[in-house]
Write a protein that holds these residues in place. Structure first.
Motif, PDB file in Angstrom:
ATOM      1  N   LYS A  34       0.844  -1.198   0.000  1.00 29.44           N
ATOM      2  CA  LYS A  34       0.000   0.000   0.000  1.00 29.44           C
ATOM      3  C   LYS A  34       0.870   1.234   0.000  1.00 29.44           C
ATOM      4  CE  LYS A  34      -4.463  -1.158   1.890  1.00 29.44           C
ATOM      5  NZ  LYS A  34      -5.228  -1.551   3.058  1.00 29.44           N
ATOM      6  N   ALA A  35       0.534   2.169  -0.883  1.00 31.69           N
ATOM      7  CA  ALA A  35       1.177   3.484  -0.879  1.00 31.69           C
ATOM      8  C   ALA A  35       0.119   4.465  -0.361  1.00 31.69           C
ATOM      9  CB  ALA A  35       1.628   3.831  -2.285  1.00 31.69           C
ATOM     10  N   GLY A  36       0.369   5.744  -0.497  1.00 34.72           N
ATOM     11  CA  GLY A  36      -0.620   6.733  -0.035  1.00 34.72           C
ATOM     12  C   GLY A  36      -1.858   6.757  -0.921  1.00 34.72           C
ATOM     13  N   GLY A  37      -2.957   7.199  -0.362  1.00 35.85           N
ATOM     14  CA  GLY A  37      -4.175   7.451  -1.149  1.00 35.85           C
ATOM     15  C   GLY A  37      -4.818   6.208  -1.729  1.00 35.85           C
ATOM     16  N   GLY A  38      -4.619   5.066  -1.045  1.00 35.20           N
ATOM     17  CA  GLY A  38      -5.301   3.847  -1.483  1.00 35.20           C
ATOM     18  C   GLY A  38      -4.683   3.166  -2.693  1.00 35.20           C
ATOM     19  N   SER A  39      -3.553   3.686  -3.175  1.00 37.37           N
ATOM     20  CA  SER A  39      -2.912   3.030  -4.325  1.00 37.37           C
ATOM     21  C   SER A  39      -1.844   2.041  -3.815  1.00 37.37           C
ATOM     22  CB  SER A  39      -2.288   4.061  -5.256  1.00 37.37           C
ATOM     23  OG  SER A  39      -1.214   4.701  -4.599  1.00 37.37           O
ATOM     24  N   TYR A  40      -1.314   1.251  -4.748  1.00 36.75           N
ATOM     25  CA  TYR A  40      -0.330   0.224  -4.402  1.00 36.75           C
ATOM     26  C   TYR A  40       0.925   0.407  -5.235  1.00 36.75           C
ATOM     27  CZ  TYR A  40      -3.853  -2.261  -1.693  1.00 36.75           C
ATOM     28  OH  TYR A  40      -4.779  -2.588  -0.743  1.00 36.75           O
ATOM     29  N   GLN A  41       2.028  -0.132  -4.732  1.00 34.65           N
ATOM     30  CA  GLN A  41       3.280  -0.002  -5.486  1.00 34.65           C
ATOM     31  C   GLN A  41       4.117  -1.274  -5.398  1.00 34.65           C
ATOM     32  OE1 GLN A  41       5.054   3.393  -3.534  1.00 34.65           O
ATOM     33  NE2 GLN A  41       5.988   2.133  -1.941  1.00 34.65           N
ATOM     34  N   LEU A  42       4.917  -1.465  -6.443  1.00 36.86           N
ATOM     35  CA  LEU A  42       5.891  -2.553  -6.490  1.00 36.86           C
ATOM     36  C   LEU A  42       7.210  -1.912  -6.870  1.00 36.86           C
ATOM     37  CD1 LEU A  42       6.734  -5.624  -6.730  1.00 36.86           C
ATOM     38  CD2 LEU A  42       6.059  -5.473  -9.134  1.00 36.86           C
ATOM     39  N   PHE A  92       4.586   0.529 -10.844  1.00 34.17           N
ATOM     40  CA  PHE A  92       5.925  -0.005 -10.648  1.00 34.17           C
ATOM     41  C   PHE A  92       6.896   1.162 -10.513  1.00 34.17           C
ATOM     42  CE2 PHE A  92      10.105  -0.971 -12.532  1.00 34.17           C
ATOM     43  CZ  PHE A  92      10.551  -1.844 -11.541  1.00 34.17           C
ATOM     44  N   ILE A  93       7.785   1.068  -9.536  1.00 34.75           N
ATOM     45  CA  ILE A  93       8.794   2.111  -9.324  1.00 34.75           C
ATOM     46  C   ILE A  93      10.176   1.457  -9.390  1.00 34.75           C
ATOM     47  CG2 ILE A  93       9.720   3.799  -7.681  1.00 34.75           C
ATOM     48  CD1 ILE A  93       6.792   3.812  -6.454  1.00 34.75           C
ATOM     49  N   LYS A  94      10.999   1.965 -10.302  1.00 33.33           N
ATOM     50  CA  LYS A  94      12.377   1.460 -10.350  1.00 33.33           C
ATOM     51  C   LYS A  94      13.205   2.215  -9.312  1.00 33.33           C
ATOM     52  CE  LYS A  94      16.452   0.566 -13.031  1.00 33.33           C
ATOM     53  NZ  LYS A  94      17.256   0.710 -14.230  1.00 33.33           N
ATOM     54  N   VAL A  95      13.882   1.455  -8.448  1.00 33.99           N
ATOM     55  CA  VAL A  95      14.733   2.069  -7.419  1.00 33.99           C
ATOM     56  C   VAL A  95      16.188   1.729  -7.710  1.00 33.99           C
ATOM     57  CG1 VAL A  95      12.954   2.044  -5.615  1.00 33.99           C
ATOM     58  CG2 VAL A  95      14.442   0.038  -5.893  1.00 33.99           C
ATOM     59  N   THR A  96      17.091   2.413  -7.043  1.00 35.97           N
ATOM     60  CA  THR A  96      18.524   2.103  -7.201  1.00 35.97           C
ATOM     61  C   THR A  96      18.845   0.866  -6.350  1.00 35.97           C
ATOM     62  OG1 THR A  96      19.221   3.415  -5.299  1.00 35.97           O
ATOM     63  CG2 THR A  96      19.053   4.575  -7.425  1.00 35.97           C
ATOM     64  N   PRO A  97      19.936   0.181  -6.676  1.00 36.89           N
ATOM     65  CA  PRO A  97      20.344  -0.946  -5.827  1.00 36.89           C
ATOM     66  C   PRO A  97      20.504  -0.539  -4.357  1.00 36.89           C
ATOM     67  CG  PRO A  97      21.577  -1.001  -7.872  1.00 36.89           C
ATOM     68  CD  PRO A  97      20.796   0.285  -7.884  1.00 36.89           C
ATOM     69  N   GLN A  98      21.033   0.670  -4.130  1.00 36.06           N
ATOM     70  CA  GLN A  98      21.242   1.144  -2.753  1.00 36.06           C
ATOM     71  C   GLN A  98      19.893   1.323  -2.037  1.00 36.06           C
ATOM     72  OE1 GLN A  98      22.823   2.417  -5.494  1.00 36.06           O
ATOM     73  NE2 GLN A  98      24.775   1.418  -4.977  1.00 36.06           N
ATOM     74  N   GLN A  99      18.905   1.900  -2.750  1.00 39.22           N
ATOM     75  CA  GLN A  99      17.576   2.079  -2.149  1.00 39.22           C
ATOM     76  C   GLN A  99      16.941   0.714  -1.840  1.00 39.22           C
ATOM     77  OE1 GLN A  99      16.068   4.433  -5.432  1.00 39.22           O
ATOM     78  NE2 GLN A  99      15.791   6.234  -4.128  1.00 39.22           N
ATOM     79  N   TYR A 100      17.141  -0.229  -2.755  1.00 36.74           N
ATOM     80  CA  TYR A 100      16.558  -1.559  -2.559  1.00 36.74           C
ATOM     81  C   TYR A 100      17.187  -2.236  -1.334  1.00 36.74           C
ATOM     82  CZ  TYR A 100      14.446  -6.045  -3.753  1.00 36.74           C
ATOM     83  OH  TYR A 100      13.698  -7.200  -3.712  1.00 36.74           O
TER      84      TYR A 100
END
Length: 305
Positions: A168-176, A241-249
């Motif tokens: 769950k992200a903000g505002g009822g939406s979802y993220q991967l 879908f959100i691409k993150v950096t290896p460091q963030q992951y």
């Protein structure tokens, strides 16, 4: 006279699915008697198997003596090992070696092992921290060298992972989020609890032509973008879908597993979870369609409430 198949992890996702599939199949249920191996024969799930005519036996993969009793009289063995129980690849390898040695000693005719690719070797050392793949690949090598008739089923990326990963992200939406290209990286998705049995059943029915081969257990390849799009269509919940950096992951995960999980995802991106191999030859063996990602989401929608 029916042959004895001994199934490791009888109350787990993979072993439990194999037993269910054999019991439900008109041909295999006549051809095989089933012995289900588990650590604790008193638990409810083990008792349920016993009620269905499965011989439920306790076994310790660290003990050759225990395995000699558990495998006695077996024609076929389905072996699944559990890296995460100890998070130690050397222990997992030793357990696989024990089963192989004992199987050979007691005269087992055929072994089906739940394997994976060797990440360190496939990436020439670029990704060297995915022991839960490498230790299984090393067991596969040991089984091949033993001379036992064998086939290797390779489970794809568990659909059940996404019940934790689509959040769950903000505002009822979802993220991967992943540290990979969302449009190009292909995840071979697999409903292990439902479909391991489907692939193993096909392997048993085609055993003569499957010797030494690998069976890729997945319903299809999906990119992260396709995973969230399908999720949104089925549930009506907005997902991105959100691409993150290896460091963030790395920072998002508990330290004990962070590096292994990061390199696991980078391996899916390049060279590929199944090294870019087509799923078609494996899917053609099946007598029914495996669970699609849309089916899984529909069936498990409450997991994201």
């Amino acid at each position: 006279m029916s042959k004895l198949i001994t199934v490791f992890g009888a109350t787990g996702n993979q072993g439990g699915s194999v037993i269910k599939a054999i019991l439900a199949d008109p041909q295999l249920s006549k051809e095989y008697k089933i012995r289900g191996l588990t650590r604790d024969t008193s638990k409810k799930s083990a008792q349920e198997l016993a009620k269905q005519g499965v011989e439920v036996v306790s076994a310790d993969l660290n003990s050759v003596d225990s395995l000699a009793i558990a495998l006695k009289g077996s024609h076929t063995v389905f072996l699944v090992t559990n890296y995460w129980e100890t998070a130690n690849g050397d222990i997992e390898y030793a357990q696989g070696k024990n089963v192989t040695d004992v199987a050979k000693k007691v005269g087992v005719s055929y072994i089906i092992f739940s394997s994976l690719h060797h990440v360190t070797e496939a990436t020439k050392g670029r990704l060297s921290h995915v022991p839960h793949f490498d230790s299984k690949a090393n067991i596969e090598k040991y089984i091949r060298a033993s001379g036992l008739k064998s086939t290797f089923v390779l489970p794809g990326y568990y659909m059940s992972n996404f019940t934790q990963m689509i959040t769950k992200a903000g505002g009822g939406s979802y993220q991967l989020f992943y540290p990979v290209d969302g449009k190009k990286t292909k995840f071979p998705l697999f409903d292990a609890a439902n479909d391991t049995g489907l692939f193993v059943k096909a392997t048993l029915k085609n055993a003569d032509k499957m010797e030494g081969k690998q069976v890729l257990e997945a319903t299809g390849y999906y990119t992260p973008e396709e995973i969230v799009d399908t999720f949104s269509k089925v549930t009506g919940k907005k997902a991105v879908f959100i691409k993150v950096t290896p460091q963030q992951y790395l920072a998002s995960l508990p330290e004990a597993i962070a590096e292994e999980y990061l390199e696991n995802q980078l391996f899916v991106e390049e060279p590929g979870y199944f090294l870019g191999e087509s799923l078609d030859p494996s899917l053609k063996l099946l007598d029914a369609k495996p669970t699609s990602w849309a089916d899984f989401v529909k069936k498990n929608a409450s997991a994201w409430d």
